[in-house]
Motif scaffolding. Structure first.
Motif, PDB file in Angstrom:
ATOM      1  N   GLU A   1       0.824  -1.207   0.000  1.00  0.00           N
ATOM      2  CA  GLU A   1       0.000   0.000   0.000  1.00  0.00           C
ATOM      3  C   GLU A   1       0.863   1.264   0.000  1.00  0.00           C
ATOM      4  OE1 GLU A   1      -3.935  -1.815   2.218  1.00  0.00           O
ATOM      5  OE2 GLU A   1      -2.310  -1.011   3.429  1.00  0.00           O
ATOM      6  N   GLU A   2       1.937   1.253   0.766  1.00  0.00           N
ATOM      7  CA  GLU A   2       2.827   2.417   0.800  1.00  0.00           C
ATOM      8  C   GLU A   2       3.471   2.653  -0.569  1.00  0.00           C
ATOM      9  OE1 GLU A   2       4.823   5.741   1.687  1.00  0.00           O
ATOM     10  OE2 GLU A   2       3.231   4.819   2.868  1.00  0.00           O
ATOM     11  N   ARG A   3       3.927   1.591  -1.190  1.00  0.00           N
ATOM     12  CA  ARG A   3       4.552   1.725  -2.512  1.00  0.00           C
ATOM     13  C   ARG A   3       3.532   2.201  -3.554  1.00  0.00           C
ATOM     14  NH1 ARG A   3       9.547  -0.133  -3.312  1.00  0.00           N
ATOM     15  NH2 ARG A   3      10.557  -1.243  -1.616  1.00  0.00           N
ATOM     16  N   LEU A   4       2.319   1.699  -3.458  1.00  0.00           N
ATOM     17  CA  LEU A   4       1.284   2.135  -4.397  1.00  0.00           C
ATOM     18  C   LEU A   4       0.949   3.616  -4.203  1.00  0.00           C
ATOM     19  CD1 LEU A   4      -1.099  -0.953  -4.394  1.00  0.00           C
ATOM     20  CD2 LEU A   4       0.407  -0.197  -6.243  1.00  0.00           C
ATOM     21  N   ARG A   5       0.929   4.067  -2.953  1.00  0.00           N
ATOM     22  CA  ARG A   5       0.671   5.491  -2.687  1.00  0.00           C
ATOM     23  C   ARG A   5       1.737   6.369  -3.350  1.00  0.00           C
ATOM     24  NH1 ARG A   5      -1.516   3.702   2.072  1.00  0.00           N
ATOM     25  NH2 ARG A   5       0.402   3.635   3.244  1.00  0.00           N
ATOM     26  N   ARG A   6       2.969   5.887  -3.332  1.00  0.00           N
ATOM     27  CA  ARG A   6       4.067   6.665  -3.927  1.00  0.00           C
ATOM     28  C   ARG A   6       3.956   6.760  -5.447  1.00  0.00           C
ATOM     29  NH1 ARG A   6       8.944   3.872  -0.841  1.00  0.00           N
ATOM     30  NH2 ARG A   6       8.223   4.247   1.275  1.00  0.00           N
ATOM     31  N   LEU A   7       3.220   5.831  -6.045  1.00  0.00           N
ATOM     32  CA  LEU A   7       3.031   5.902  -7.501  1.00  0.00           C
ATOM     33  C   LEU A   7       2.117   7.062  -7.889  1.00  0.00           C
ATOM     34  CD1 LEU A   7       2.576   2.195  -8.622  1.00  0.00           C
ATOM     35  CD2 LEU A   7       4.543   3.684  -9.035  1.00  0.00           C
ATOM     36  N   GLY A   8       1.263   7.468  -6.982  1.00  0.00           N
ATOM     37  CA  GLY A   8       0.345   8.559  -7.258  1.00  0.00           C
ATOM     38  C   GLY A   8      -1.090   8.107  -7.150  1.00  0.00           C
TER      39      GLY A   8
ATOM     40  N   ALA B   1      -4.720   6.739  -7.938  1.00  0.00           N
ATOM     41  CA  ALA B   1      -5.106   5.610  -8.794  1.00  0.00           C
ATOM     42  C   ALA B   1      -5.596   6.068 -10.162  1.00  0.00           C
ATOM     43  CB  ALA B   1      -6.173   4.763  -8.109  1.00  0.00           C
ATOM     44  N   ASP B   2      -6.258   7.226 -10.224  1.00  0.00           N
ATOM     45  CA  ASP B   2      -6.777   7.701 -11.514  1.00  0.00           C
ATOM     46  C   ASP B   2      -5.675   8.247 -12.430  1.00  0.00           C
ATOM     47  OD1 ASP B   2      -6.327   9.950  -9.956  1.00  0.00           O
ATOM     48  OD2 ASP B   2      -8.137  10.984 -10.626  1.00  0.00           O
ATOM     49  N   GLN B   3      -4.445   8.369 -11.895  1.00  0.00           N
ATOM     50  CA  GLN B   3      -3.332   8.846 -12.704  1.00  0.00           C
ATOM     51  C   GLN B   3      -2.315   7.748 -13.014  1.00  0.00           C
ATOM     52  OE1 GLN B   3      -1.636  12.299 -10.851  1.00  0.00           O
ATOM     53  NE2 GLN B   3      -3.588  13.385 -10.816  1.00  0.00           N
ATOM     54  N   VAL B   4      -2.534   6.563 -12.435  1.00  0.00           N
ATOM     55  CA  VAL B   4      -1.626   5.438 -12.642  1.00  0.00           C
ATOM     56  C   VAL B   4      -2.091   4.677 -13.881  1.00  0.00           C
ATOM     57  CG1 VAL B   4      -0.742   3.305 -11.618  1.00  0.00           C
ATOM     58  CG2 VAL B   4      -1.149   5.298 -10.177  1.00  0.00           C
ATOM     59  N   PRO B   5      -1.155   4.322 -14.759  1.00  0.00           N
ATOM     60  CA  PRO B   5      -1.563   3.621 -15.982  1.00  0.00           C
ATOM     61  C   PRO B   5      -2.099   2.213 -15.706  1.00  0.00           C
ATOM     62  CG  PRO B   5       0.827   3.679 -15.810  1.00  0.00           C
ATOM     63  CD  PRO B   5       0.289   4.506 -14.676  1.00  0.00           C
ATOM     64  N   ALA B   6      -2.967   1.766 -16.610  1.00  0.00           N
ATOM     65  CA  ALA B   6      -3.465   0.388 -16.542  1.00  0.00           C
ATOM     66  C   ALA B   6      -2.279  -0.548 -16.806  1.00  0.00           C
ATOM     67  CB  ALA B   6      -4.554   0.184 -17.590  1.00  0.00           C
ATOM     68  N   PRO B   7      -2.210  -1.684 -16.244  1.00  0.00           N
ATOM     69  CA  PRO B   7      -3.085  -2.355 -15.285  1.00  0.00           C
ATOM     70  C   PRO B   7      -2.749  -2.018 -13.836  1.00  0.00           C
ATOM     71  CG  PRO B   7      -1.410  -3.893 -15.937  1.00  0.00           C
ATOM     72  CD  PRO B   7      -1.151  -2.599 -16.702  1.00  0.00           C
TER      73      PRO B   7
ATOM     74  N   ASP C   1      -3.471   0.508 -12.196  1.00  0.00           N
ATOM     75  CA  ASP C   1      -4.597   1.167 -11.548  1.00  0.00           C
ATOM     76  C   ASP C   1      -5.534   0.183 -10.847  1.00  0.00           C
ATOM     77  OD1 ASP C   1      -5.504   0.101 -13.964  1.00  0.00           O
ATOM     78  OD2 ASP C   1      -6.944   1.720 -14.298  1.00  0.00           O
ATOM     79  N   GLN C   2      -5.423  -1.100 -11.175  1.00  0.00           N
ATOM     80  CA  GLN C   2      -6.258  -2.129 -10.543  1.00  0.00           C
ATOM     81  C   GLN C   2      -5.655  -2.643  -9.233  1.00  0.00           C
ATOM     82  OE1 GLN C   2      -9.318  -2.893 -11.897  1.00  0.00           O
ATOM     83  NE2 GLN C   2      -8.691  -1.146 -13.143  1.00  0.00           N
ATOM     84  N   LEU C   3      -4.388  -2.384  -9.017  1.00  0.00           N
ATOM     85  CA  LEU C   3      -3.714  -2.937  -7.843  1.00  0.00           C
ATOM     86  C   LEU C   3      -4.306  -2.472  -6.514  1.00  0.00           C
ATOM     87  CD1 LEU C   3       0.014  -3.010  -8.979  1.00  0.00           C
ATOM     88  CD2 LEU C   3      -1.634  -4.890  -8.867  1.00  0.00           C
ATOM     89  N   PRO C   4      -4.645  -1.196  -6.338  1.00  0.00           N
ATOM     90  CA  PRO C   4      -5.235  -0.822  -5.041  1.00  0.00           C
ATOM     91  C   PRO C   4      -6.503  -1.605  -4.711  1.00  0.00           C
ATOM     92  CG  PRO C   4      -4.522   1.136  -6.213  1.00  0.00           C
ATOM     93  CD  PRO C   4      -4.393  -0.023  -7.180  1.00  0.00           C
ATOM     94  N   ARG C   5      -7.329  -1.862  -5.704  1.00  0.00           N
ATOM     95  CA  ARG C   5      -8.553  -2.640  -5.473  1.00  0.00           C
ATOM     96  C   ARG C   5      -8.197  -4.087  -5.086  1.00  0.00           C
ATOM     97  NH1 ARG C   5     -12.433  -2.697 -10.359  1.00  0.00           N
ATOM     98  NH2 ARG C   5     -11.002  -0.988 -10.601  1.00  0.00           N
ATOM     99  N   ASN C   6      -7.220  -4.648  -5.757  1.00  0.00           N
ATOM    100  CA  ASN C   6      -6.809  -6.022  -5.451  1.00  0.00           C
ATOM    101  C   ASN C   6      -6.202  -6.122  -4.050  1.00  0.00           C
ATOM    102  OD1 ASN C   6      -7.636  -6.640  -8.029  1.00  0.00           O
ATOM    103  ND2 ASN C   6      -5.576  -6.697  -8.883  1.00  0.00           N
ATOM    104  N   VAL C   7      -5.402  -5.129  -3.689  1.00  0.00           N
ATOM    105  CA  VAL C   7      -4.792  -5.124  -2.354  1.00  0.00           C
ATOM    106  C   VAL C   7      -5.872  -4.918  -1.294  1.00  0.00           C
ATOM    107  CG1 VAL C   7      -3.152  -3.929  -0.846  1.00  0.00           C
ATOM    108  CG2 VAL C   7      -2.528  -4.447  -3.214  1.00  0.00           C
TER     109      VAL C   7
END
Length: 127
Positions: A66-73, A75-81, A83-89
């Motif tokens: 979750e911390e690493r995903l937050r650093r990516l920016g 979710a609506d600005q992260v490219p597919a796929p 952008d699906q990772l936060p939902r999966n986590v």
């Protein structure tokens, strides 16, 4: 690990953390299943301890993810796929909470059973 949130090493670390979390969730479920089957056996507490340890490790992996995903920016600005990772986590986090409840229920049951058994033993010795 790369400090660059967009770098390949950084993405590899995210996927490694997800795999680690999934592996520990599976381990926790296996230990819980063993503890259920060993309901009246003395080593049930060892199974529950192993399940608790796997639960903690899974939580740590999910925290890292979750911390690493937050650093990516956002979710609506992260490219597919990605952008699906936060939902999966989040789904994995819900599974972890369910496992925590199951673990707590089994720990409570095992403790009650052990207290009843030791209380019965004390009563038999004092008679």
């Amino acid at each position: 690990m790369s400090a660059d949130p967009g770098g390949a090493g950084y993405l590899d670390a995210i996927f490694a953390a997800i795999r680690g979390g999934a592996s520990q969730l599976a381990a926790m479920k296996t230990w819980l299943s063993s503890a259920e089957r060993a309901a009246s056996l003395p080593w049930r507490f060892q199974f529950l301890g192993a399940a608790r340890a796997a639960h903690r490790r899974a939580g740590a992996f999910l925290d890292e993810t979750e911390e690493r995903l937050r650093r990516l920016g956002p979710a609506d600005q992260v490219p597919a796929p990605l952008d699906q990772l936060p939902r999966n986590v989040a789904a994995m986090r819900a599974d972890l909470r369910d496992g925590e409840q199951h673990l707590h229920r089994l720990e409570t049951e095992a403790t009650s059973r052990e207290q009843a058994r030791s209380g019965a033993g004390r009563r038999a010795r004092s008679s």
